[in-house]
Write a protein that holds these residues in place. Structure first.
Motif, PDB file in Angstrom:
ATOM      1  N   ALA A  20     -75.467  15.914 -21.743  1.00 31.95           N
ATOM      2  CA  ALA A  20     -75.379  17.034 -20.806  1.00 31.95           C
ATOM      3  C   ALA A  20     -76.392  16.877 -19.671  1.00 31.95           C
ATOM      4  O   ALA A  20     -76.082  17.121 -18.498  1.00 31.95           O
ATOM      5  CB  ALA A  20     -75.612  18.355 -21.540  1.00 31.95           C
ATOM      6  N   MET A  21     -77.594  16.457 -20.006  1.00 36.89           N
ATOM      7  CA  MET A  21     -78.616  16.240 -18.976  1.00 36.89           C
ATOM      8  C   MET A  21     -78.211  15.099 -18.056  1.00 36.89           C
ATOM      9  O   MET A  21     -78.411  15.163 -16.837  1.00 36.89           O
ATOM     10  CB  MET A  21     -79.963  15.948 -19.629  1.00 36.89           C
ATOM     11  CG  MET A  21     -81.079  15.694 -18.625  1.00 36.89           C
ATOM     12  SD  MET A  21     -82.684  15.473 -19.436  1.00 36.89           S
ATOM     13  CE  MET A  21     -83.638  14.777 -18.060  1.00 36.89           C
ATOM     14  N   SER A  22     -77.621  14.048 -18.607  1.00 35.58           N
ATOM     15  CA  SER A  22     -77.186  12.911 -17.791  1.00 35.58           C
ATOM     16  C   SER A  22     -76.133  13.339 -16.776  1.00 35.58           C
ATOM     17  O   SER A  22     -76.141  12.894 -15.623  1.00 35.58           O
ATOM     18  CB  SER A  22     -76.627  11.807 -18.704  1.00 35.58           C
ATOM     19  OG  SER A  22     -76.233  10.688 -17.951  1.00 35.58           O
ATOM     20  N   GLN A  23     -75.227  14.197 -17.194  1.00 38.02           N
ATOM     21  CA  GLN A  23     -74.226  14.709 -16.254  1.00 38.02           C
ATOM     22  C   GLN A  23     -74.879  15.493 -15.126  1.00 38.02           C
ATOM     23  O   GLN A  23     -74.484  15.375 -13.962  1.00 38.02           O
ATOM     24  CB  GLN A  23     -73.223  15.590 -16.993  1.00 38.02           C
ATOM     25  CG  GLN A  23     -72.242  14.820 -17.875  1.00 38.02           C
ATOM     26  CD  GLN A  23     -71.207  15.720 -18.509  1.00 38.02           C
ATOM     27  OE1 GLN A  23     -71.518  16.840 -18.906  1.00 38.02           O
ATOM     28  NE2 GLN A  23     -69.986  15.234 -18.611  1.00 38.02           N
ATOM     29  N   PRO A  61     -70.829  10.222 -19.439  1.00 36.50           N
ATOM     30  CA  PRO A  61     -71.900   9.241 -19.637  1.00 36.50           C
ATOM     31  C   PRO A  61     -71.751   8.484 -20.953  1.00 36.50           C
ATOM     32  O   PRO A  61     -71.138   8.971 -21.907  1.00 36.50           O
ATOM     33  CB  PRO A  61     -73.166  10.099 -19.641  1.00 36.50           C
ATOM     34  CG  PRO A  61     -72.707  11.463 -19.997  1.00 36.50           C
ATOM     35  CD  PRO A  61     -71.329  11.600 -19.441  1.00 36.50           C
ATOM     36  N   THR A  62     -72.324   7.298 -20.994  1.00 34.14           N
ATOM     37  CA  THR A  62     -72.333   6.495 -22.216  1.00 34.14           C
ATOM     38  C   THR A  62     -73.617   6.772 -22.985  1.00 34.14           C
ATOM     39  O   THR A  62     -74.691   6.915 -22.405  1.00 34.14           O
ATOM     40  CB  THR A  62     -72.231   5.003 -21.891  1.00 34.14           C
ATOM     41  OG1 THR A  62     -73.276   4.647 -20.965  1.00 34.14           O
ATOM     42  CG2 THR A  62     -70.894   4.673 -21.260  1.00 34.14           C
ATOM     43  N   SER A 120     -81.738   5.791 -16.526  1.00 37.26           N
ATOM     44  CA  SER A 120     -81.064   6.345 -17.693  1.00 37.26           C
ATOM     45  C   SER A 120     -81.951   7.433 -18.283  1.00 37.26           C
ATOM     46  O   SER A 120     -83.060   7.677 -17.799  1.00 37.26           O
ATOM     47  CB  SER A 120     -80.764   5.258 -18.727  1.00 37.26           C
ATOM     48  OG  SER A 120     -81.965   4.670 -19.197  1.00 37.26           O
ATOM     49  N   ILE A 121     -81.473   8.076 -19.336  1.00 41.19           N
ATOM     50  CA  ILE A 121     -82.235   9.124 -20.015  1.00 41.19           C
ATOM     51  C   ILE A 121     -82.546   8.661 -21.428  1.00 41.19           C
ATOM     52  O   ILE A 121     -81.671   8.135 -22.123  1.00 41.19           O
ATOM     53  CB  ILE A 121     -81.446  10.442 -20.039  1.00 41.19           C
ATOM     54  CG1 ILE A 121     -81.416  11.032 -18.628  1.00 41.19           C
ATOM     55  CG2 ILE A 121     -82.062  11.440 -21.015  1.00 41.19           C
ATOM     56  CD1 ILE A 121     -80.514  12.224 -18.473  1.00 41.19           C
ATOM     57  N   VAL A 122     -83.798   8.835 -21.841  1.00 36.50           N
ATOM     58  CA  VAL A 122     -84.227   8.476 -23.190  1.00 36.50           C
ATOM     59  C   VAL A 122     -84.797   9.728 -23.854  1.00 36.50           C
ATOM     60  O   VAL A 122     -85.618  10.432 -23.265  1.00 36.50           O
ATOM     61  CB  VAL A 122     -85.293   7.359 -23.176  1.00 36.50           C
ATOM     62  CG1 VAL A 122     -85.738   7.036 -24.601  1.00 36.50           C
ATOM     63  CG2 VAL A 122     -84.740   6.111 -22.496  1.00 36.50           C
ATOM     64  N   VAL A 126     -76.823   1.614 -21.392  1.00 39.12           N
ATOM     65  CA  VAL A 126     -76.088   2.890 -21.469  1.00 39.12           C
ATOM     66  C   VAL A 126     -76.830   3.937 -20.654  1.00 39.12           C
ATOM     67  O   VAL A 126     -77.972   3.738 -20.239  1.00 39.12           O
ATOM     68  CB  VAL A 126     -75.940   3.367 -22.936  1.00 39.12           C
ATOM     69  CG1 VAL A 126     -75.019   2.456 -23.715  1.00 39.12           C
ATOM     70  CG2 VAL A 126     -77.302   3.479 -23.621  1.00 39.12           C
ATOM     71  N   ASP A 127     -76.171   5.074 -20.443  1.00 41.65           N
ATOM     72  CA  ASP A 127     -76.765   6.151 -19.645  1.00 41.65           C
ATOM     73  C   ASP A 127     -77.766   6.981 -20.437  1.00 41.65           C
ATOM     74  O   ASP A 127     -78.699   7.544 -19.858  1.00 41.65           O
ATOM     75  CB  ASP A 127     -75.657   7.073 -19.116  1.00 41.65           C
ATOM     76  CG  ASP A 127     -74.646   6.343 -18.259  1.00 41.65           C
ATOM     77  OD1 ASP A 127     -75.075   5.637 -17.329  1.00 41.65           O
ATOM     78  OD2 ASP A 127     -73.438   6.460 -18.536  1.00 41.65           O
ATOM     79  N   VAL A 128     -77.568   7.080 -21.761  1.00 40.26           N
ATOM     80  CA  VAL A 128     -78.439   7.890 -22.613  1.00 40.26           C
ATOM     81  C   VAL A 128     -78.785   7.096 -23.867  1.00 40.26           C
ATOM     82  O   VAL A 128     -77.884   6.613 -24.557  1.00 40.26           O
ATOM     83  CB  VAL A 128     -77.759   9.216 -23.024  1.00 40.26           C
ATOM     84  CG1 VAL A 128     -78.699  10.039 -23.900  1.00 40.26           C
ATOM     85  CG2 VAL A 128     -77.318  10.005 -21.800  1.00 40.26           C
TER      86      VAL A 128
END
Length: 352
Positions: A167-170, A178-179, A142-144, A227-229
């Protein structure tokens, strides 16, 4: 073959010298042949190393720089002495001038952020930058964000971080929607500090086309990959990041000690070696090396200063992904799509 993507490198940044930077770029090129490089550093030090990597030398241009920003330089000091001349500044400037799609440095984080803000400027409507990190989880990654750029973010900054993180997760994970969640001390809407609650209300009431807001998550959700982010301000995010890194090293040391304690333990390790190798691969911080500076009019990736060539290669490959997916354009589209409305914090809300 895909259209070439040019990355600029600060060859003098980091704890281990140009050998890691050049070695990492060479590894990244092996895996991503569409890469091209503009390298900045002391030609007397960098040139001989680059010459040993023929494939890299064929797709790279080396520019000599007299100044190298030191790891212990204060940001203001580095900005004063390093503008126009340092390898760090020149790598960022290459992005500003359109000579490179992204810059990568393993150098002083504070100096890199200060120079990036001064050289590239903030995107219109975004007040403060964020550093986004890729976080290993039980579900994958995921992204933090933010993990250290902005201390004490207000509600609108957290909303901006959510938009940029989505946007970065996409771009990184190829997710259509993304969630996203806010890191908090509890999942209830009445918990947490005022700015987090207010940001949550703005996100709940906004028109979100590109991501799904899931509310609040707690610290243990970081590792679960709920979650993704995950969005937080830089103080809490940096503590969470350093805690996770320290815990990973602690667990690795525990396992190493346990597996070498007795003859039976060593035998058990040999029998389960493939499983331990997979665990080591999962816990390898080099695989997720690279913090992305978000909110700037250009892409800058910060590599861990103490990483090796494999880790630096990961940061270069991350820069390539950001450029390939036109991350800056995606952030602009996301921000236009999220129509935020001022929201009052519910009366009687309590902090945990």
């Amino acid at each position: 073959m895909a259209e070439p993507i040019t990355i600029s490198l600060d060859a003098m940044g980091g704890d281990r010298g140009p050998g890691v930077i050049i070695g990492g770029a060479a590894l990244a090129l092996e895996r991503c042949p569409d890469l091209r490089f503009v390298i900045y550093g002391d030609s007397k030090l960098v040139g001989p190393i680059l010459a040993r990597h023929e494939a890299l030398a064929a797709v790279a241009v080396l520019h000599h720089c007299d100044v190298a920003v030191q790891m212990d330089d204060k940001p203001s000091q580095a900005l004063r002495k390093g503008r126009w001349k340092s390898s760090m500044w020149r790598a960022i400037q290459a992005v500003r001038d359109g000579e490179a799609r992204a810059a990568v440095s393993a150098g002083n984080t504070g100096a890199l952020m200060a120079m990036s803000k001064f050289c590239l400027r903030m995107m219109e409507g975004i007040e403060r930058p964020a550093i986004a990190a890729i976080w290993p989880t039980l579900r994958g990654e995921s992204i933090v964000l933010d993990v250290g750029a902005t201390i004490g973010s207000d509600a609108q900054m957290l909303v901006d971080f959510a938009v940029m993180g989505a946007a970065m997760s996409q771009a990184v994970f190829d997710l259509e929607r993304p969630t996203v969640a806010l890191l908090n001390v509890g999942v209830e809407e009445i918990k947490g500090v005022e700015e987090v609650r207010k940001a949550g209300q703005i996100l709940r009431e906004s028109d979100q086309v590109h991501f799904e807001y899931r509310g609040f998550v707690e610290g243990d959700d970081l590792g679960k990959g709920t979650v993704d982010v995950v969005v937080t301000e830089g103080f809490a995010g940096n503590i969470a990041l350093k805690t996770a890194e320290g815990t990973a090293r602690q667990i690795a040391e525990y396992l190493r000690a346990a597996m070498s304690r007795t003859m039976m333990a060593r035998l058990g390790y040999l029998l389960a070696r493939s499983a331990f190798d997979r665990l080591r691969e999962k816990m390898d911080p080099r695989k997720v090396n690279g913090g992305v500076f978000l909110g700037l009019n250009g892409m800058v990736i910060k590599s861990h200063g103490g990483t090796d060539a494999e880790g630096f290669a990961s940061a270069v490959e991350l820069a390539r992904e950001m450029a390939r997916h036109d991350l800056l354009d995606q952030i602009v589209k996301h921000r236009i799509a999220v129509q935020t409305r001022p929201a009052a914090v519910p009366a009687g809300a309590e902090s945990a």
